[in-house]
Scaffold this motif. Structure first.
Motif, short mmCIF file in Angstrom:
data_model
loop_
_atom_site.label_atom_id
_atom_site.label_comp_id
_atom_site.label_asym_id
_atom_site.label_seq_id
_atom_site.Cartn_x
_atom_site.Cartn_y
_atom_site.Cartn_z
N TYR A 107 0.82 -1.26 -0.03
CA TYR A 107 -0.03 0.09 -0.13
C TYR A 107 0.83 1.44 -0.15
O TYR A 107 0.31 2.17 -0.27
CB TYR A 107 -0.96 0.01 1.19
N PHE A 108 2.21 1.00 0.19
CA PHE A 108 2.99 2.34 0.30
C PHE A 108 3.90 2.45 -1.03
O PHE A 108 5.13 2.10 -0.68
CB PHE A 108 3.82 2.58 1.51
N GLY A 109 3.40 2.40 -2.11
CA GLY A 109 4.09 2.00 -3.35
C GLY A 109 4.18 0.53 -3.31
O GLY A 109 3.15 -0.08 -2.69
N ILE A 129 12.68 3.14 -3.54
CA ILE A 129 12.07 4.42 -3.97
C ILE A 129 10.93 4.63 -3.09
O ILE A 129 10.32 5.73 -2.86
CB ILE A 129 11.80 4.46 -5.21
N ASN A 130 10.22 3.62 -2.52
CA ASN A 130 8.90 3.73 -1.62
C ASN A 130 9.30 4.17 -0.27
O ASN A 130 8.40 4.29 0.56
CB ASN A 130 8.24 2.43 -1.66
N ASN A 131 10.39 4.13 0.37
CA ASN A 131 10.84 4.51 1.75
C ASN A 131 10.23 5.62 2.08
O ASN A 131 9.27 5.62 3.25
CB ASN A 131 12.28 4.42 2.19
N SER A 132 10.22 6.53 1.85
CA SER A 132 9.75 7.95 2.12
C SER A 132 8.15 7.89 2.02
O SER A 132 7.70 8.72 2.92
CB SER A 132 10.11 9.07 1.13
N LYS A 133 7.55 7.01 1.24
CA LYS A 133 5.93 7.13 1.44
C LYS A 133 5.62 6.61 2.85
O LYS A 133 4.48 6.57 3.12
CB LYS A 133 5.26 6.36 0.36
N CYS A 144 9.46 12.81 12.42
CA CYS A 144 8.91 11.23 12.04
C CYS A 144 9.51 10.34 13.12
O CYS A 144 10.55 10.48 13.81
CB CYS A 144 9.75 10.77 10.57
N TRP A 145 8.72 9.40 13.34
CA TRP A 145 8.88 8.19 14.32
C TRP A 145 8.63 6.76 13.49
O TRP A 145 7.78 6.67 12.93
CB TRP A 145 7.82 8.67 15.39
N TRP A 146 9.44 5.88 14.44
CA TRP A 146 9.16 4.51 13.86
C TRP A 146 7.81 4.01 14.27
O TRP A 146 7.24 4.33 15.32
CB TRP A 146 10.37 3.67 14.23
N TRP A 147 7.33 3.07 13.87
CA TRP A 147 5.99 2.46 13.99
C TRP A 147 5.61 1.16 13.68
O TRP A 147 6.62 0.22 12.92
CB TRP A 147 4.81 3.21 13.33
N VAL A 162 8.29 -0.10 10.87
CA VAL A 162 8.71 0.90 9.78
C VAL A 162 9.76 1.83 10.46
O VAL A 162 9.58 2.47 11.51
CB VAL A 162 7.77 1.48 9.05
N HIS A 163 11.06 1.89 9.96
CA HIS A 163 12.02 2.89 10.75
C HIS A 163 11.33 4.44 10.27
O HIS A 163 10.65 4.91 9.48
CB HIS A 163 13.36 2.89 9.79
N GLY A 164 11.78 5.21 11.62
CA GLY A 164 11.45 6.45 11.60
C GLY A 164 12.17 7.51 10.77
O GLY A 164 11.72 8.69 10.26
N THR A 165 13.37 7.25 10.68
CA THR A 165 14.37 8.06 9.87
C THR A 165 14.32 8.17 8.59
O THR A 165 14.65 9.12 7.66
CB THR A 165 15.94 8.01 10.55
N ASP A 166 14.02 6.91 7.92
CA ASP A 166 14.17 6.87 6.44
C ASP A 166 13.04 5.85 5.89
O ASP A 166 13.08 5.70 4.58
CB ASP A 166 15.58 6.07 6.05
#
Length: 191
Positions: A107-109, A129-133, A144-147, A162-166
């Motif tokens: 769902y995120f790319g 390429i979908n990390n930022s999404k 941003c925060w990890w979840w 999901v990492h919060g930094t990237d």
């Protein structure tokens, strides 16, 4: 309503991830709180973790009654971790849930190829390429925060995240008792 847009439902802003007939899959646009995945450091699956109990109990009950009626109960098939083979446990009946590894990649790319073709990678590729999404802020004021995700990590005392930094997908997982983990509830909503 369209996929990718934000909507207000009850007291949160939600992002629309999918629409099927007269229902939509939505996730909070931000991390809404810190919470451990489980309250004890022991083998845990989504089916028996404390966060599942919280989301389908206290959190669900905090919704306005008319909004609560619009939240659909679904059967979540909880798939084993594709990199480590960690068993995900029983399927679950949920009204509110966390996304799985498969869902966050779809769902995120579309990063499902990375999920199912690990190769020699020990960690998720930073050049996806979908990390930022997948990045999410903690509330309205913090960065941003990890979840958490509902899938297991490399063993059942770790849960994927999901990492919060990237925005990388933490397939290996984080300690289930880490109370700094972010919660982004997801649900299927009647339109």
């Amino acid at each position: 309503m369209q996929i990718g847009e934000n909507i207000i439902f009850d007291r949160y802003c939600w992002r629309v991830l999918d629409i099927q007939n007269d229902i939509a899959l939505i996730i909070t646009d931000n991390v809404i709180e810190h919470r451990a995945y489980h309250n004890k450091y022991k083998d845990t699956t989504w089916y028996d973790c404390e966060t599942r109990n919280y989301l389908n109990g206290e959190f669900l009950n905090s919704f306005d009654e008319s909004n609560k009626l619009r939240i659909i109960q679904v059967t979540n098939k909880n798939l084993d971790n594709p990199w480590y083979g960690t068993q995900a446990g029983n399927e679950s009946q949920d009204r509110i849930f966390l996304l799985s590894l498969e869902e966050v990649c779809r769902y995120f790319g579309d990063s499902t190829e990375l999920l199912y073709n690990r190769g020699n990678n020990r960690y998720w590729k930073k050049n996806d390429i979908n990390n930022s999404k997948r990045l999410a802020r903690l509330g309205d004021t913090c960065g941003c925060w990890w979840w958490w995700l509902r899938s297991p990590g490399r063993h059942n005392r770790l849960a994927a995240y999901v990492h919060g930094t990237d925005g990388c997908v933490g397939v290996n997982g984080n300690n289930v008792t880490n109370d700094r983990g972010g919660i982004r509830p997801a649900l299927w909503l009647k339109l």
